[in-house]
Structure formats: structure tokens, C-alpha cells
Design a protein around this motif. Structure first.
Motif, PDB file in Angstrom:
ATOM      1  N   LEU A  60       0.860  -1.181   0.000  1.00 45.76           N
ATOM      2  CA  LEU A  60       0.000   0.000   0.000  1.00 45.76           C
ATOM      3  C   LEU A  60       0.897   1.232   0.000  1.00 45.76           C
ATOM      4  O   LEU A  60       1.707   1.413   0.908  1.00 45.76           O
ATOM      5  CB  LEU A  60      -0.887   0.027   1.249  1.00 45.76           C
ATOM      6  N   LEU A  61       0.767   2.038  -1.033  1.00 46.08           N
ATOM      7  CA  LEU A  61       1.508   3.300  -1.077  1.00 46.08           C
ATOM      8  C   LEU A  61       0.657   4.334  -0.360  1.00 46.08           C
ATOM      9  O   LEU A  61      -0.235   4.947  -0.951  1.00 46.08           O
ATOM     10  CB  LEU A  61       1.773   3.706  -2.519  1.00 46.08           C
ATOM     11  N   ASN A  62       0.921   4.495   0.912  1.00 47.11           N
ATOM     12  CA  ASN A  62       0.086   5.376   1.724  1.00 47.11           C
ATOM     13  C   ASN A  62       0.563   6.824   1.638  1.00 47.11           C
ATOM     14  O   ASN A  62       1.654   7.102   1.164  1.00 47.11           O
ATOM     15  CB  ASN A  62       0.085   4.892   3.177  1.00 47.11           C
ATOM     16  N   LYS A  63      -0.262   7.719   2.133  1.00 43.33           N
ATOM     17  CA  LYS A  63      -0.003   9.158   2.063  1.00 43.33           C
ATOM     18  C   LYS A  63       0.073   9.595   0.601  1.00 43.33           C
ATOM     19  O   LYS A  63       0.812  10.530   0.255  1.00 43.33           O
ATOM     20  CB  LYS A  63       1.269   9.539   2.841  1.00 43.33           C
ATOM     21  N   ALA A  64      -0.658   8.876  -0.242  1.00 41.05           N
ATOM     22  CA  ALA A  64      -0.675   9.193  -1.663  1.00 41.05           C
ATOM     23  C   ALA A  64      -1.225  10.597  -1.900  1.00 41.05           C
ATOM     24  O   ALA A  64      -0.954  11.204  -2.934  1.00 41.05           O
ATOM     25  CB  ALA A  64      -1.499   8.162  -2.423  1.00 41.05           C
ATOM     26  N   ASP A  65      -1.969  11.118  -0.927  1.00 38.44           N
ATOM     27  CA  ASP A  65      -2.489  12.492  -1.038  1.00 38.44           C
ATOM     28  C   ASP A  65      -1.363  13.523  -1.076  1.00 38.44           C
ATOM     29  O   ASP A  65      -1.553  14.635  -1.546  1.00 38.44           O
ATOM     30  CB  ASP A  65      -3.442  12.802   0.135  1.00 38.44           C
ATOM     31  N   MET A  66      -0.184  13.136  -0.571  1.00 40.09           N
ATOM     32  CA  MET A  66       0.923  14.098  -0.518  1.00 40.09           C
ATOM     33  C   MET A  66       2.005  13.792  -1.557  1.00 40.09           C
ATOM     34  O   MET A  66       2.976  14.530  -1.690  1.00 40.09           O
ATOM     35  CB  MET A  66       1.537  14.108   0.884  1.00 40.09           C
ATOM     36  N   ALA A  67       1.859  12.655  -2.242  1.00 41.82           N
ATOM     37  CA  ALA A  67       2.896  12.231  -3.193  1.00 41.82           C
ATOM     38  C   ALA A  67       2.536  12.634  -4.617  1.00 41.82           C
ATOM     39  O   ALA A  67       1.371  12.865  -4.936  1.00 41.82           O
ATOM     40  CB  ALA A  67       3.081  10.723  -3.091  1.00 41.82           C
TER      41      ALA A  67
END
Ligand SMILES: Nc1nc2c(ncn2[C@@H]2O[C@H](COP(=O)(O)OP(=O)(O)O)[C@@H](O)[C@H]2O)c(=O)[nH]1
Ligand SMILES: [Mg+2]
Length: 291
Positions: A60-67
């Protein structure tokens, strides 16, 4: 950060954690590894690969909102090319999490079919969530629990930390047993974790860290820095990082008596704003090999 600092951080508990993970692996059907989409390399412990071995796994590539979404797509293609299903998520808002259980089921399709062939219909799927501190494990579990109005239960045979979270019918999650530390010996890893705020600031030299961040950003995302701090393109390209930090502080009116720039304040502002994605969606570690 200095060498001395990075050595200090490295705790001696990895052996214990490894053992706990190995033991717990026997109780689960799959592993969901969470990484920080902004630093997918530094936010994982490479020991995981050895530990997990043949256990089905997804990332899971989390914090995708910031990437950076372009980079996130590339990472997903990269993992998939290596046989690991991956998906972007934002465990803070819950965005993308509706795809989590379906992806696990897809991953375990053949296993589930073979259980059913043996008459084990409706067998619970158990997934261990692994990841270094701050990557978003608790956020994922909380989110998934909230979505399914699930509860936390204790079970005999598992330690108090080993709590299973029932999320939906026939689906359970388990948080990483122990603390899975990142690979701090590599200075770049420590630095990237510090940029993203995964490391406590009180052991860091903020001005030094901000200068290193400036060096990184001016190569990867110069426009983001230019726009945020209204700098001249030439200045960003040519000045020393410390001079750029001074220019940022000056723009913000961060002065000390006598008129000098308060670079410490400027450093804290830059780091805070980067961590809060005020400079935009940024990925510091990008896929190198073509997929
Ligand atoms: N912006 C953003 N923040 C997140 C996301 N997931 C977790 N966080 C934040 O990251 C921090 C660490 O999350 P946590 O779940 O405690 O990580 P853990 O140490 O792996 O359990 C918290 O401040 C969370 O609010 C995400 O997808 N997006
Ligand atoms: Mg946690």
C-alpha cells in the motif's frame, strides 16, 4: 544528519521483532506492507523481503495524497512488474481503501479456491499489516475498522499487542508485532525519514536538514520551491542552500534584532510546509529502472 545521530537511533530490538514477525506470519494468509508513497524506498525495512518469503504480499503506497501522482503510478507499475500487487491509499481520508479487501481477495484467489475445494468455505482471511513507524499502520486499521463498524478482540495464544481487528465478515487485520525499524545506517534513508517527519525533530539539526531538503527539491521539484517562496529561478539554481534558506526567511520577514535572518525559523517553516504538502505533491524517491 550526522553519523553520530544515526547510530544513536538504531535500536537493538530488530532481532526480537524479526522473531515476532516470523512467528506471527504462520497465523496469517497475507501481508499488507505499507510504505510512504513519498519515500517508498526509505520507508521500508529491507529485512521484510527475507522475512516474508513465500507469503502472499501486497504493497500500500500510503499518504498518496501528498505524493506526486505520476511517480505513484510508476511505483505501482514497478511493484506489479515484480509480481507484487500495489495500490495508492490515503489512510487519513480513507481514499482508495475501498480497493483494499478486493485486492487482498484477488491476491489470495487461488488459495481461497483451494480452501473451498476442501470444504473450508467462509474461512476467515487474516492479514498482517507491516511497516516502519509513522507510515500509517494504525491509520489504516482504524479506517478499515470504522468502515466496517468492527471491533477489537483479544484471543488466547497471542500477546496483548497482537490484537486482531475484525474488518467486515471473514476478514481480519493484525498490526506489526514489535517495532520494525527502518534501515537507519544508510544516511539518505535517515535524511528522507527526517524530511517527511518520521523521525523526532528534537534530535535533528533543523537548519542542516532544511538545507539538505533544499538541495533535493531544487533538483526534483524546482518549480514548487520557486512558487511557494517567490524566489528567482537563478537564485534557486545557483545560491548555496544556506543562502536560499536565508532568502526564504527574508521573504517571510523572519528576522532577528540587527536585521539578520532567523534561519532556524525559516528551516522549521520550510520543513513544516513540506511535511504538510504545502509545496505540492512531492515524491522524493523515484523509480529508476524502466518497467
Ligand atoms: N496526509 C496523510 N497523513 C497520513 C496518512 N496516513 C497516516 N497519516 C498520518 O501519519 C501519522 C502516522 O500515522 P500512524 O497511523 O500513527 O502510523 P503508524 O506508526 O504506522 O501506526 C499520523 O499523523 C497520521 O495522521 C495519509 O494517507 N495521508
Ligand atoms: Mg501505529
Amino acid at each position: 544528519m550526522g553519523e553520530a545521530q544515526s547510530i544513536q537511533w538504531f535500536p537493538g530490538h530488530m532481532t526480537k521483532t524479526k522473531r515476532q514477525i516470523e512467528k506471527t506470519l504462520k497465523l496469517v494468509d497475507a501481508v499488507a506492507e505499507i510504505v510512504d508513497a513519498r519515500i517508498p524506498v526509505s520507508s521500508r525495512n529491507p529485512v521484510i523481503d527475507k522475512l516474508i518469503q513465500q507469503k502472499p504480499r501486497l504493497i500500500l503506497l500510503n499518504k498518496a495524497d501528498m505524493a506526486d501522482p505520476v511517480q505513484t503510478k510508476r511505483w505501482i507499475a514497478h511493484y506489479r512488474a515484480h509480481g507484487i500487487p500495489a495500490m495508492p491509499v490515503d489512510c487519513k481520508s480513507g481514499k482508495g481503501l475501498q480497493n483494499f479487501i478486493p485486492l487482498v481477495k484477488e491476491l489470495l484467489k487461488e488459495r481461497v479456491a483451494s480452501w473451498e475445494a476442501k470444504g473450508m468455505t467462509g474461512r476467515t482471511i487474516r492479514v498482517m499489516v507491516v511497516g516502519v513507524p509513522n507510515v500509517g499502520k494504525s491509520s489504516l486499521i482504524n479506517r478499515m475498522c470504522r468502515q466496517s463498524k468492527a471491533n477489537v478482540e483479544d484471543r488466547p495464544g497471542v500477546t496483548r499487542e497482537n490484537r486482531w481487528f475484525t474488518i467486515g465478515k471473514g476478514f481480519e487485520l493484525l498490526d506489526t508485532p514489535g517495532v520494525l525499524w527502518p534501515k537507519f545506517e544508510d544516511p539518505q534513508v535517515g535524511e528522507h525519514l527526517a524530511f517527511t517527519g518520521a523521525v523526532k525533530d528534537d534530535i535533528l539539526d533543523m537548519e542542516h536538514l532544511a538545507c539538505r531538503l533544499i538541495e533535493t527539491l531544487r533538483v526534483l521539484y524546482p518549480t514548487a520551491v520557486l512558487q511557494r517562496y517567490q524566489l528567482e529561478e537563478q537564485d534557486l539554481a545557483q545560491l548555496e542552500p544556506y543562502e536560499i534558506l536565508e532568502a526564504i526567511g527574508k521573504k517571510r520577514g523572519m528576522l532577528v534584532s540587527g536585521g539578520a535572518v532567523n534561519t532556524e525559523r525559516a528551516a522549521i517553516a520550510l520543513l513544516d510546509e513540506f511535511r504538510g504538502a504545502k509545496l505540492g505533491k512531492i515524491t522524493l524517491e523515484q523509480v529508476e529502472e524502466a518497467v
